[in-house]
Each structure stands twice: as structure tokens, then as C-alpha cells.
Design an enzyme around this catalytic site. Structure first.
Site, PDB file in Angstrom:
ATOM      1  N   ASN A   1       0.941  -1.097  -0.163  1.00 59.30           N
ATOM      2  CA  ASN A   1      -0.022   0.095  -0.032  1.00 59.30           C
ATOM      3  C   ASN A   1       0.782   0.965  -0.103  1.00 59.30           C
ATOM      4  OD1 ASN A   1      -1.891   2.129   0.461  1.00 59.30           O
ATOM      5  ND2 ASN A   1      -2.264   1.288   2.407  1.00 59.30           N
ATOM      6  N   TRP A   2       1.083   1.844  -1.141  1.00 60.47           N
ATOM      7  CA  TRP A   2       1.864   3.116  -1.274  1.00 60.47           C
ATOM      8  C   TRP A   2       1.351   4.236  -0.829  1.00 60.47           C
ATOM      9  CZ3 TRP A   2       3.944   2.480  -6.955  1.00 60.47           C
ATOM     10  CH2 TRP A   2       4.807   1.179  -6.931  1.00 60.47           C
TER      11      TRP A   2
ATOM     12  N   GLU B   1      -5.534  -5.317  10.300  1.00 62.23           N
ATOM     13  CA  GLU B   1      -4.722  -4.391  10.540  1.00 62.23           C
ATOM     14  C   GLU B   1      -4.608  -3.598  11.940  1.00 62.23           C
ATOM     15  OE1 GLU B   1      -2.489  -3.020   6.671  1.00 62.23           O
ATOM     16  OE2 GLU B   1      -4.367  -1.993   6.881  1.00 62.23           O
TER      17      GLU B   1
ATOM     18  N   SER C   1       3.152  -2.340  10.366  1.00 61.48           N
ATOM     19  CA  SER C   1       4.673  -2.506  10.375  1.00 61.48           C
ATOM     20  C   SER C   1       5.129  -3.732  10.057  1.00 61.48           C
ATOM     21  CB  SER C   1       4.892  -2.073  11.776  1.00 61.48           C
ATOM     22  OG  SER C   1       4.721  -0.767  12.300  1.00 61.48           O
TER      23      SER C   1
ATOM     24  N   GLY D   1       2.586  -1.369   4.231  1.00 59.46           N
ATOM     25  CA  GLY D   1       2.746   0.000   3.934  1.00 59.46           C
ATOM     26  C   GLY D   1       4.139   0.625   3.766  1.00 59.46           C
ATOM     27  N   GLY D   2       4.711   1.323   4.935  1.00 64.87           N
ATOM     28  CA  GLY D   2       6.176   1.792   4.567  1.00 64.87           C
ATOM     29  C   GLY D   2       7.175   1.036   3.842  1.00 64.87           C
TER      30      GLY D   2
END
Ligand code: PEP
Length: 253
Positions: free
Chosen positions: A11-12, A169, A215, A236-237
Site C-alpha cells: 500500500n503506497w 490491521e 509495520s 505500508g512503509g
């Protein structure tokens, strides 16, 4: 995850304009050329979808949107519909991410409407659920998840649920560097699978892919993926770095 093909989704979020997004997609394509037996999806922001889809055409990496609206066309300023997404090359769409619930007022009802629109147009919805830190500390995790799953998916028949992916999540783990322990994640994934069994039957529950998000990094994915009800990750990150995401895709269970 007996019989279930693992799914790793990046997920950008609101990162990557079209040109850098296409570069990231090209780097991923290169690094994942020989990967087999894993489904891989990336979710760029809307304006980058065509460039990323073009870059990934003919590869095994699929493209997702991060959101959609439930109507197909009309006077809905600022919204984007399922047929527009399929036209841009999407085959998946993230629905009900906690950031959408937190900042944009999304509810289980809007998650249901959006998921229905996605299915109507052949998009696979990745339906997100998860508890806040306060809810976990108040020992409400399983009841919150139960309410979110029933609220979002309770109106769907088994054949429709079979076409979805669920992402657990925990809100306290998203973007915080605090990952759920494999045991914490497994407890909730197992509960989600039992709940899907109630709603859609044992076969659908056995085949449904349930992703963990919060994370996920190269150094924790292997331990997470050893749990029997974890079928992949929503990242994500770490998905913004091609080497990190490629390592996550290549997890060793
Ligand atoms: C997410 O965006 O769904 C997510 C899990 O983010 P991060 O991996 O950065 O915690």
C-alpha cells in the site's frame, strides 16, 4: 496456510507521483521476475495507476487502488468508481483501510457498499479490519473484529465472500513500528476464519486469504508467516523500498 496462495500487497498510500511510481514498479518487476507461488499486488495513488499498470503489464504483479466509490458514474465530485479502476488496469482494491475510517468517516456500511461495487466489476476487495490500542487494552479486540466483519460482510452470500480478501490491521501497529506478535496476529486471524465459517461456510473459510498488516518489515515477515492462519501481508512503509518489499515477498515460512 494449507492450499492458500500467499498474497503480499504493498500500500503506497499518498506517496509516489506517476514518474517515481513507475520507477518503483519497474524495480519491483525486476526483483520479482523469478518469484513463483506468491501473488503480489501494489496499490499506488490514483494518478499513478495508469503508469504503474503500464510498467507491470505482462508481469505477475497486479495493481490495486486504495479506495473506490460505490456508484459507477455521476455527480460525485472527487470520487473514483470501480469501472474507472478496471479501465486503469486494477484487479484489486483496498476497502476500509483504518486511515479511511479514521480521517474520512468510513464505516462498516460504506465498506459493504464499496465491496459490493468492487465485486460487481470484477475487482477483488481487500477488506480491512482492526482494533485501536484503547480497544485492545480494554480487551475488546475480538468483539470489535466480530462487529466489523459482520457489519461489512454480513450482507454478502458465500459466493461473494469467496471472492474477497480480508486484511487484519491493528490500528496501533500501522506506521508505528509496533508489530503484533505472531501469536497476537494468529489469535485474531483464527477468529476471523471461524467467523467467516459462520457467515459463509467451512469451504469459503478454508480458502479465504487473511492478510496481516501493521509495520511488516523484512525482519519480521518470516516469523509472522509461520502462523497457520496468516496468508500474506498488507505492507505500508516497507513497500516503498523495492529491496525491502521484494524480501517480504520472498518470506521464508
Ligand atoms: C498499511 O498501510 O496498511 C500498513 C500496514 O502500513 P505500515 O506497514 O507502514 O504499518
Amino acid at each position: 496456510m494449507p492450499g492458500r496462495v500467499p498474497l503480499l500487497a504493498g500500500n503506497w498510500k499518498m506517496h509516489q507521483a506517476p514518474a517515481p511510481a513507475a520507477q518503483l514498479a519497474a524495480a519491483l518487476r525486476e526483483r520479482l521476475r523469478d518469484v513463483r507461488g506468491r501473488d503480489v499486488v501494489v496499490a499506488p495513488p490514483f494518478p499513478a495507476l495508469p503508469a504503474v499498470a503500464e510498467q507491470l503489464r505482462g508481469s505477475s504483479i497486479a495493481v490495486a487502488a486504495q479506495n473506490l466509490f460505490w456508484e459507477d458514474w455521476g455527480a460525485y465530485t472527487g470520487e473514483v468508481s470501480a469501472p474507472m479502476l478496471t479501465d486503469c488496469g486494477c484487479t484489486y482494491v483496498i476497502v476500509g483501510h483504518s486511515e479511511r475510517r479514521q480521517y474520512f468517516g468510513e464505516t462498516d456500511d460504506t465498506v459493504a457498499r464499496k465491496s459490493r461495487a468492487a465485486l460487481r466489476h470484477g475487482l477483488t476487495p481487500i477488506v480491512c479490519v482492526g482494533e485501536t490500542l484503547g480497544q485492545r487494552e480494554a480487551r475488546l479486540t475480538l468483539s470489535v473484529i466480530d462487529a466489523q466483519i459482520r457489519g461489512a460482510l454480513g450482507g454478502f452470500g458465500a459466493a461473494d465472500i469467496a471472492r474477497m480478501v480480508v486484511a487484519y490491521e491493528p490500528v496501533w501497529a500501522i506506521g508505528t513500528g509496533k508489530v503484533a506478535t505472531p501469536e497476537q496476529a494468529q489469535e485474531v486471524h483464527g477468529a476471523i476464519r471461524r467467523l467467516i465459517g459462520d457467515l459463509a461456510g467451512a469451504d469459503v473459510a478454508r480458502n479465504l486469504r487473511i492478510l496481516y498488516g501493521g509495520s511488516v518489515k523484512p525482519d519480521n515477515i518470516d516469523a509472522l508467516m509461520q502462523q497457520p492462519d496468516l496468508d500474506g501481508a498488507l505492507v505500508g512503509g516497507a513497500s516503498l523500498n523495492a529491496d525491502d518489499f521484494a524480501r517480504i515477498v520472498r518470506f521464508q515460512a
